[in-house]
Scaffold this motif. Sequence first.
Motif, PDB file in Angstrom:
ATOM      1  N   ALA A 133      -1.192  16.671 -13.255  1.00 13.10           N
ATOM      2  CA  ALA A 133      -1.636  18.010 -12.864  1.00 13.10           C
ATOM      3  C   ALA A 133      -0.653  19.100 -13.275  1.00 13.10           C
ATOM      4  O   ALA A 133      -1.072  20.208 -13.630  1.00 13.10           O
ATOM      5  CB  ALA A 133      -1.857  18.055 -11.351  1.00 13.10           C
ATOM      6  N   PHE A 134       0.643  18.809 -13.238  1.00  5.69           N
ATOM      7  CA  PHE A 134       1.622  19.881 -13.347  1.00  5.69           C
ATOM      8  C   PHE A 134       2.597  19.768 -14.518  1.00  5.69           C
ATOM      9  O   PHE A 134       3.189  20.770 -14.916  1.00  5.69           O
ATOM     10  CB  PHE A 134       2.438  19.971 -12.040  1.00  5.69           C
ATOM     11  N   ARG A 135       2.798  18.578 -15.081  1.00  6.22           N
ATOM     12  CA  ARG A 135       3.793  18.441 -16.148  1.00  6.22           C
ATOM     13  C   ARG A 135       3.163  18.805 -17.477  1.00  6.22           C
ATOM     14  O   ARG A 135       2.089  18.318 -17.819  1.00  6.22           O
ATOM     15  CB  ARG A 135       4.333  17.014 -16.193  1.00  6.22           C
ATOM     16  N   PRO A 136       3.807  19.677 -18.254  1.00  8.75           N
ATOM     17  CA  PRO A 136       3.224  20.097 -19.544  1.00  8.75           C
ATOM     18  C   PRO A 136       2.943  18.909 -20.449  1.00  8.75           C
ATOM     19  O   PRO A 136       3.679  17.920 -20.469  1.00  8.75           O
ATOM     20  CB  PRO A 136       4.316  21.005 -20.133  1.00  8.75           C
ATOM     21  N   ILE A 137       1.877  19.026 -21.215  1.00  2.56           N
ATOM     22  CA  ILE A 137       1.425  17.927 -22.056  1.00  2.56           C
ATOM     23  C   ILE A 137       2.471  17.538 -23.088  1.00  2.56           C
ATOM     24  O   ILE A 137       2.652  16.349 -23.383  1.00  2.56           O
ATOM     25  CB  ILE A 137       0.090  18.283 -22.758  1.00  2.56           C
ATOM     26  N   GLU A 138       3.215  18.509 -23.634  1.00  5.09           N
ATOM     27  CA  GLU A 138       4.192  18.145 -24.661  1.00  5.09           C
ATOM     28  C   GLU A 138       5.305  17.273 -24.088  1.00  5.09           C
ATOM     29  O   GLU A 138       5.832  16.387 -24.773  1.00  5.09           O
ATOM     30  CB  GLU A 138       4.783  19.392 -25.321  1.00  5.09           C
ATOM     31  N   ARG A 139       5.660  17.485 -22.815  1.00  6.66           N
ATOM     32  CA  ARG A 139       6.698  16.666 -22.199  1.00  6.66           C
ATOM     33  C   ARG A 139       6.165  15.277 -21.860  1.00  6.66           C
ATOM     34  O   ARG A 139       6.873  14.263 -22.021  1.00  6.66           O
ATOM     35  CB  ARG A 139       7.242  17.366 -20.953  1.00  6.66           C
ATOM     36  N   ARG A 140       4.921  15.207 -21.423  1.00 10.55           N
ATOM     37  CA  ARG A 140       4.317  13.902 -21.149  1.00 10.55           C
ATOM     38  C   ARG A 140       4.147  13.096 -22.433  1.00 10.55           C
ATOM     39  O   ARG A 140       4.355  11.880 -22.455  1.00 10.55           O
ATOM     40  CB  ARG A 140       2.966  14.075 -20.456  1.00 10.55           C
ATOM     41  N   LEU A 141       3.782  13.783 -23.513  1.00  8.79           N
ATOM     42  CA  LEU A 141       3.637  13.105 -24.794  1.00  8.79           C
ATOM     43  C   LEU A 141       4.988  12.584 -25.286  1.00  8.79           C
ATOM     44  O   LEU A 141       5.092  11.453 -25.786  1.00  8.79           O
ATOM     45  CB  LEU A 141       3.030  14.054 -25.821  1.00  8.79           C
TER      46      LEU A 141
ATOM     47  N   LEU B 148       0.830  -1.207   0.000  1.00  6.35           N
ATOM     48  CA  LEU B 148       0.000   0.000   0.000  1.00  6.35           C
ATOM     49  C   LEU B 148       0.861   1.253   0.000  1.00  6.35           C
ATOM     50  O   LEU B 148       0.633   2.181  -0.780  1.00  6.35           O
ATOM     51  CB  LEU B 148      -0.925  -0.016   1.209  1.00  6.35           C
ATOM     52  N   GLY B 149       1.863   1.283   0.853  1.00  5.20           N
ATOM     53  CA  GLY B 149       2.730   2.460   0.928  1.00  5.20           C
ATOM     54  C   GLY B 149       3.478   2.715  -0.364  1.00  5.20           C
ATOM     55  O   GLY B 149       3.554   3.853  -0.846  1.00  5.20           O
ATOM     56  N   ASN B 150       4.031   1.655  -0.947  1.00  4.05           N
ATOM     57  CA  ASN B 150       4.779   1.814  -2.196  1.00  4.05           C
ATOM     58  C   ASN B 150       3.884   2.282  -3.332  1.00  4.05           C
ATOM     59  O   ASN B 150       4.262   3.161  -4.118  1.00  4.05           O
ATOM     60  CB  ASN B 150       5.446   0.487  -2.576  1.00  4.05           C
ATOM     61  N   ARG B 151       2.711   1.702  -3.448  1.00  2.00           N
ATOM     62  CA  ARG B 151       1.827   2.036  -4.557  1.00  2.00           C
ATOM     63  C   ARG B 151       1.228   3.438  -4.398  1.00  2.00           C
ATOM     64  O   ARG B 151       1.004   4.132  -5.388  1.00  2.00           O
ATOM     65  CB  ARG B 151       0.713   0.991  -4.662  1.00  2.00           C
ATOM     66  N   ILE B 152       0.930   3.852  -3.181  1.00  2.00           N
ATOM     67  CA  ILE B 152       0.396   5.204  -2.982  1.00  2.00           C
ATOM     68  C   ILE B 152       1.409   6.229  -3.448  1.00  2.00           C
ATOM     69  O   ILE B 152       1.050   7.241  -4.081  1.00  2.00           O
ATOM     70  CB  ILE B 152       0.016   5.420  -1.507  1.00  2.00           C
ATOM     71  N   ALA B 153       2.691   6.007  -3.161  1.00  3.91           N
ATOM     72  CA  ALA B 153       3.726   6.929  -3.621  1.00  3.91           C
ATOM     73  C   ALA B 153       3.730   7.017  -5.141  1.00  3.91           C
ATOM     74  O   ALA B 153       3.885   8.109  -5.709  1.00  3.91           O
ATOM     75  CB  ALA B 153       5.093   6.472  -3.106  1.00  3.91           C
ATOM     76  N   GLU B 154       3.550   5.884  -5.818  1.00  9.59           N
ATOM     77  CA  GLU B 154       3.518   5.891  -7.281  1.00  9.59           C
ATOM     78  C   GLU B 154       2.291   6.635  -7.803  1.00  9.59           C
ATOM     79  O   GLU B 154       2.379   7.379  -8.791  1.00  9.59           O
ATOM     80  CB  GLU B 154       3.516   4.451  -7.803  1.00  9.59           C
TER      81      GLU B 154
ATOM     82  N   ILE C  14       0.655   9.062  -6.293  1.00  2.26           N
ATOM     83  CA  ILE C  14       0.847  10.497  -6.063  1.00  2.26           C
ATOM     84  C   ILE C  14       1.757  11.086  -7.138  1.00  2.26           C
ATOM     85  O   ILE C  14       1.503  12.175  -7.669  1.00  2.26           O
ATOM     86  CB  ILE C  14       1.421  10.737  -4.662  1.00  2.26           C
ATOM     87  N   THR C  15       2.820  10.366  -7.483  1.00  3.21           N
ATOM     88  CA  THR C  15       3.715  10.834  -8.543  1.00  3.21           C
ATOM     89  C   THR C  15       2.966  10.956  -9.864  1.00  3.21           C
ATOM     90  O   THR C  15       3.141  11.927 -10.612  1.00  3.21           O
ATOM     91  CB  THR C  15       4.899   9.864  -8.702  1.00  3.21           C
ATOM     92  N   ARG C  16       2.120   9.983 -10.148  1.00  6.28           N
ATOM     93  CA  ARG C  16       1.321  10.012 -11.376  1.00  6.28           C
ATOM     94  C   ARG C  16       0.356  11.196 -11.385  1.00  6.28           C
ATOM     95  O   ARG C  16       0.214  11.904 -12.393  1.00  6.28           O
ATOM     96  CB  ARG C  16       0.554   8.699 -11.506  1.00  6.28           C
TER      97      ARG C  16
END
Length: 220
Positions: A145-153, A130-136, A138-140
């Motif tokens: 929410a914050f990383r520009p779409i062109e960089r995610r693409l 549970l702890g490991n997956r929650i961290a993943e 949150i990162t996702r």
Amino acid sequence: MTDSAWHHLFPALAAGDPTTRVLIDGAQRLDIPPDQPMFHAGAPCHNYVLVLTGSVRVQVIGEGGREAVLYRVLPGHACVLTTCCILSGENYPAEGFTETAVRVLTLTKPVFDRALEEAPTFRRFVFANLGNRIAEVITRMEELAFRPIERRLADFLLARADPAPIAATHQEIAVELGTAREVVSRHLKRLETAGLVRLGRSTLEVLDRAGLQRISRGPQ
């Protein structure tokens, strides 16, 4: 897959106390075809699930019906939302679907609750996973929410690129990136104009990995 195959996927459980091993050996095994629902938003959670084979996609649906992939549950893991819901008694806040044929081990909630009390290795596994997956997750969520779409693409294309073209529609890419199909189409067209990719019918080919890597890194 044999009944003892879970020992290799979940070595911590296999090496644990006898109660844990008996518990997992006695878990119900289910085979689920691809493209089937595992759970729906608003539904109660009745079982704890360990994935043996295949992939389960967990996603949310936002306003206007837009879908966004949160994470995937792969062999050797348990679903973080399932764990949260079976512990809290709350209903699922998202939905899960099998992407491939999936085999799972399931424990009913009464068995799960009893195991938390009586099987220390199982209890440690549940909370560590549970702890490991929650961290993943949150990162996702931070990425969506914050990383520009062109960089995610760019990251998506780099991760999927190989000698063969990437087989994915603009809508499928949009779901992976948590955005609208029109946004994906617009950015892919820009990449094609810049000579970084070649677009086809439900496929695309990466032509310039270095160029995509520069986009992924962002301003230096």
